[in-house]
Design an enzyme around this catalytic site. Structure first.
Site, PDB file in Angstrom:
ATOM      1  N   GLU A 129       0.713  -1.133   0.239  1.00 29.90           N
ATOM      2  CA  GLU A 129      -0.048   0.221   0.016  1.00 29.90           C
ATOM      3  C   GLU A 129       1.000   1.227   0.016  1.00 29.90           C
ATOM      4  OE1 GLU A 129      -2.756  -0.483   3.284  1.00 29.90           O
ATOM      5  OE2 GLU A 129      -3.325  -2.202   2.689  1.00 29.90           O
ATOM      6  N   GLU A 237      -5.619 -11.077   0.081  1.00 31.22           N
ATOM      7  CA  GLU A 237      -6.550 -11.121   1.422  1.00 31.22           C
ATOM      8  C   GLU A 237      -7.763 -11.270   0.960  1.00 31.22           C
ATOM      9  OE1 GLU A 237      -5.046  -7.496   3.389  1.00 31.22           O
ATOM     10  OE2 GLU A 237      -3.116  -7.660   2.663  1.00 31.22           O
TER      11      GLU A 237
END
Ligand code: G3I
Length: 326
Positions: A129, A237
């Site tokens: 991220e 995820e």
């Protein structure tokens, strides 16, 4: 009722994010984990703030436990994550290092952690991220604020990891990748830059935190674009919200469970169709609806995003996933 397992059908890893406390605390959790999955990701125990307790002190106790558990149960381990703006420890942030010191200490951290698990952790999210959805750099990050060329810094961290374990597969990981074209383009440009400058990047992860209202067409198009990079692809995820409006009064219903099953079927179908040399794994962000991170978010809502319900029974989502693999 089919007793076939996801791991029997898939020619790639079927992973789950785990918490050590759940493995040691509940037999049904551990039995489902080792019975249904063949790769694990630590939900938080392998992040910098849980390992790097002070500059010269590391707490590897939880990582050692999880790596040993995986080895004993013939599971591979995906390391998550060496660099994440949310997991720099407070002592590190408070030191307010200049860029030279920042990088030299992070280099030691990466060499120490990746080196310790050389040959035991199959892959690492080197960075997680660093981009916003529009492709700009995430400015609140400890990384961007320090470096004029954050991507260059991240590239050097890939090299540090590769030097510590040359056989480890190194990933860049982010969320909403197939939905956010700006972010995806930034990732693609970074991958091209890394390839052109000898940075050892092997794969890209889309966390795949989606919901039953996410457009399948958008997912299909973005996914094809991601696969076009030619890199290993990790759906890292995966979960699928059914309470899409975060309503505190939401009641789980069969229509939404069927939509969720369709999401998992379509996702498995998409992934199963990519070139064999780009297959790495599909990882669920949790095992049972009983302890999904989505319930930790403090809004008090019950969420039901995973394959197993609160008593570890297979949901329609499991059957959908299985169907998508055939
Ligand atoms: O902090 C305590 C720790 O001291 C204690 O030993 C442990 C015992 O269970 O609990 C810890 O509490 C929290 C932990 O989750 C367990 O619930 C941590 O404070 C909390 O920060 C941690 O949250 C995790 C979060 O990342 C931050 O690391 C979530 O479990 C995890 O699901 C979430 O995962 C992120 C991915 O890394 C990146 N993508 C988004 C995803 C969801 O936010």
């Amino acid at each position: 009722v089919t007793t076939q397992k996801l791991t029997e059908l898939a020619n790639f890893k079927i992973g789950a994010a785990v918490k050590m406390a759940n493995i040691t605390g509940e037999a049904a959790y551990s039995n489902t984990l080792k019975g249904e999955f063949n790769q694990l990701t630590a939900e938080f125990e392998m992040k910098m703030n849980f390992i790097w307790t002070s500059e010269n002190n590391y707490d590897f106790s939880k990582v050692d436990y999880l790596v040993n558990y995986a080895q004993q149960n013939n599971m591979t381990v995906h390391g998550h994550a060496l660099l994440w703006y949310q997991s720099f420890p407070d002592w590190f942030k408070n030191a307010n290092y200049d860029t030279v010191a920042f990088e030299s200490k992070v280099k030691v951290y990466i060499e120490t952690v990746v080196g310790r698990y050389k040959g035991k952790i199959r892959s690492w999210d080197v960075a997680n991220e660093i981009f916003n959805d529009d492709g700009t750099m995430r400015i609140e990050s400890q990384i961007q604020g320090k470096f004029k060329d954050p991507v260059g810094f991240v590239g050097r961290c890939f090299k540090y990891a590769a030097a510590a374990d040359p056989d480890c597969k190194l990933f860049y990981n982010d969320y909403s990748v197939v939905l956010a074209s700006g972010k995806r383009n930034a990732m693609k440009n970074m991958a091209i830059r890394f390839k052109n400058t000898g940075v050892p990047i092997h794969g890209l992860g889309d966390q795949f935190h989606y919901r039953i209202s996410t457009s399948q067409t958008t997912i299909n198009n973005g996914f094809a674009d991601l696969v076009s990079t030619g890199l290993l692809i990790h759906l890292s995820e995966i979960d699928c919200k059914v309470n899409v409006n975060n309503s505190p009064t939401y009641v789980l219903n069969s229509t939404d469970l069927q939509k969720q099953s369709d999401f998992y079927k379509n996702t498995a179908k998409l992934y199963n169709a990519i070139p064999a040399n780009q297959k790495f794994g599909m990882t669920m962000w949790g095992i049972t609806d009983k302890n999904t991170w989505l319930r930790d978010s403090g809004n008090g809502n019950k969420e039901y995003p995973l394959l197993f319900d609160e008593v570890y029974a297979k949901k329609p989502a499991y059957a959908g996933f299985l169907e998508g693999l055939k």
